[in-house]
Scaffold this active site. Structure first.
Site, PDB file in Angstrom:
ATOM      1  N   ARG A  33       0.794  -1.241   0.000  1.00 26.41           N
ATOM      2  CA  ARG A  33       0.000   0.000   0.000  1.00 26.41           C
ATOM      3  C   ARG A  33       0.824   1.287   0.000  1.00 26.41           C
ATOM      4  O   ARG A  33       0.262   2.361   0.006  1.00 26.41           O
ATOM      5  CB  ARG A  33      -0.973  -0.037   1.188  1.00 26.41           C
ATOM      6  N   HIS A 120      -0.074 -15.571   6.987  1.00 33.44           N
ATOM      7  CA  HIS A 120      -0.564 -15.653   5.605  1.00 33.44           C
ATOM      8  C   HIS A 120       0.149 -16.719   4.800  1.00 33.44           C
ATOM      9  O   HIS A 120       0.067 -16.722   3.569  1.00 33.44           O
ATOM     10  CB  HIS A 120      -0.445 -14.275   4.914  1.00 33.44           C
ATOM     11  N   ASN A 212       7.034   2.241  11.911  1.00 31.43           N
ATOM     12  CA  ASN A 212       6.399   2.209  10.603  1.00 31.43           C
ATOM     13  C   ASN A 212       6.634   3.526   9.876  1.00 31.43           C
ATOM     14  O   ASN A 212       6.484   4.587  10.480  1.00 31.43           O
ATOM     15  CB  ASN A 212       4.892   1.947  10.747  1.00 31.43           C
TER      16      ASN A 212
HETATM   17  N1  APR Z   1      10.421   0.532   7.362  1.00 32.05           N
HETATM   18  C1  APR Z   1       9.291   0.790   8.063  1.00 32.05           C
HETATM   19  N2  APR Z   1       8.052   0.798   7.505  1.00 32.05           N
HETATM   20  C2  APR Z   1       7.988   0.533   6.186  1.00 32.05           C
HETATM   21  C3  APR Z   1       9.109   0.256   5.385  1.00 32.05           C
HETATM   22  C4  APR Z   1      10.373   0.264   6.032  1.00 32.05           C
HETATM   23  N3  APR Z   1      11.507   0.007   5.375  1.00 32.05           N
HETATM   24  N4  APR Z   1       8.685   0.036   4.109  1.00 32.05           N
HETATM   25  C5  APR Z   1       7.345   0.179   4.117  1.00 32.05           C
HETATM   26  N5  APR Z   1       6.923   0.477   5.353  1.00 32.05           N
HETATM   27  C6  APR Z   1       5.551   0.640   5.830  1.00 32.05           C
HETATM   28  C7  APR Z   1       4.640   1.384   4.886  1.00 32.05           C
HETATM   29  O1  APR Z   1       4.617   2.759   5.227  1.00 32.05           O
HETATM   30  C8  APR Z   1       3.280   0.716   5.168  1.00 32.05           C
HETATM   31  O2  APR Z   1       2.574   1.425   6.176  1.00 32.05           O
HETATM   32  O3  APR Z   1       5.036  -0.681   5.937  1.00 32.05           O
HETATM   33  C9  APR Z   1       3.639  -0.656   5.726  1.00 32.05           C
HETATM   34  C10 APR Z   1       3.293  -1.773   4.769  1.00 32.05           C
HETATM   35  O4  APR Z   1       1.891  -1.830   4.696  1.00 32.05           O
HETATM   36  P1  APR Z   1       1.203  -2.714   3.566  1.00 32.05           P
HETATM   37  O5  APR Z   1       1.840  -2.448   2.260  1.00 32.05           O
HETATM   38  O6  APR Z   1      -0.276  -2.531   3.716  1.00 32.05           O
HETATM   39  O7  APR Z   1       1.605  -4.211   3.957  1.00 32.05           O
HETATM   40  P2  APR Z   1       0.963  -5.105   5.093  1.00 32.05           P
HETATM   41  O8  APR Z   1       0.497  -4.282   6.237  1.00 32.05           O
HETATM   42  O9  APR Z   1       1.936  -6.194   5.379  1.00 32.05           O
HETATM   43  O10 APR Z   1      -0.306  -5.738   4.336  1.00 32.05           O
HETATM   44  C11 APR Z   1      -1.020  -6.726   5.040  1.00 32.05           C
HETATM   45  O11 APR Z   1      -2.325  -7.108   3.076  1.00 32.05           O
HETATM   46  O12 APR Z   1      -2.669  -7.608   0.872  1.00 32.05           O
HETATM   47  C12 APR Z   1      -2.536  -8.124   2.097  1.00 32.05           C
HETATM   48  O13 APR Z   1      -1.863 -10.323   2.476  1.00 32.05           O
HETATM   49  C13 APR Z   1      -1.366  -9.056   2.165  1.00 32.05           C
HETATM   50  O14 APR Z   1      -0.022  -9.589   4.088  1.00 32.05           O
HETATM   51  C14 APR Z   1      -0.540  -8.514   3.311  1.00 32.05           C
HETATM   52  C15 APR Z   1      -1.573  -7.725   4.088  1.00 32.05           C
END
Ligand code: APR
Length: 238
Positions: A33, A120, A212
């Site tokens: 996202r 997952h 985050n």
């Molecule tokens: N350090 C800290 N935070 C980070 C970094 C980093 N290097 N890179 C990205 N982020 C943060 C982003 O700002 C975001 O808020 O990590 C978060 C990732 O969020 P998502 O992309 O929504 O991923 P996630 O929360 O794991 O999604 C959950 O959604 O589609 C489903 O099954 C899929 O497991 C996944 C679930």
């Protein structure tokens, strides 16, 4: 901020980590996202990524599912980064009791973490839908079209797709570890996908740490909310 986090970690022997795709972006795996995440990347298929990685899409358009899946969700060359290694070290020191992850990339295990609860699933486990035979990723990654079992059945990744339930046993272990944790560190997740995100509410302590880049709706509950790269945070405190 860092000194406070260092102290919280130093003073506890019952830490649990709950993580998401943001833990692996520094290993070259896109998250979902963020602006450059998978869900914001234009794709050539008619449907959106969220529609494609769903159970009904897998059943109806298995070949296209695999085309998208192998192209966007499988990174066999990816290596663990500082965050993965730091968590493995905290477990080895007897401070961290479990890593609960939404990721399917096996990088925590590659970094040496032993107690990893994969909410997952994992791209490294694949099963025939007919006879249940197990297939490692290397046996299916180069398959032409839909990977088929020797019995003729279709092979499916052991990854929780949308519309599918989480594994009960994994869920119960994750819930128990978090509900009994002294410190809960949540990192690299937007906390927008349920039921995974509801695990934060299972935490009963008063030392919730969020690491985050982006804000989350749980920030206000945190004792510490650090908006920075998780690799950088761990390199500062370990
Ligand atoms: N350090 C800290 N935070 C980070 C970094 C980093 N290097 N890179 C990205 N982020 C943060 C982003 O700002 C975001 O808020 O990590 C978060 C990732 O969020 P998502 O992309 O929504 O991923 P996630 O929360 O794991 O999604 C959950 O959604 O589609 C489903 O099954 C899929 O497991 C996944 C679930």
């Amino acid at each position: 901020m860092y000194d406070e986090l260092k102290e919280i970690i130093e003073q506890s022997n019952n830490i649990v980590f709950l993580g998401g795709a943001g833990v692996s972006t520094e290993s070259g795996i896109p998250d979902f996202r963020s602006a450059d995440g998978l869900y914001n990347t234009k794709i050539k298929y008619g449907s959106s990524p969220e529609e494609i990685i769903s159970h009904s899409y897998f059943m109806r358009h298995t070949e296209t599912f695999y085309e998208y899946y192998f192209e966007n969700m499988v990174y066999p060359e990816a290596k663990p980064n500082i965050a993965h290694f730091a968590l493995a070290k905290l477990e080895e020191m007897g401070k961290l009791k479990a890593v609960v992850t939404q990721n399917i990339d096996n990088l925590h295990q590659l970094a040496g973490s032993k107690n990893v609860l994969e909410l997952h699933g994992s791209v490294y486990r694949n099963y025939c839908m007919e006879c249940g035979k197990f297939y490692p990723l290397k046996d299916i990654i180069d398959s032409e079209g839909v990977p088929k079992c020797e019995c003729g059945g279709t092979i499916k990744p052991d990854v929780v797709l949308y519309e599918e339930p989480l594994d009960n046993d994994v869920w119960n272990k994750a819930y128990k570890a978090i509900s009994e944790a002294d410190v809960l560190i949540v990192g690299g997740t937007s906390l927008v996908v349920y039921p995974a995100a509801s695990l934060v509410s299972a935490y009963r302590g008063n030392k919730l740490v969020l690491i985050n880049k982006g804000e989350t709706t749980y920030d206000h509950l945190a004792k510490l909310a650090i908006h920075d790269s998780i690799g950088r945070v761990f390199s500062e405190i370990m």
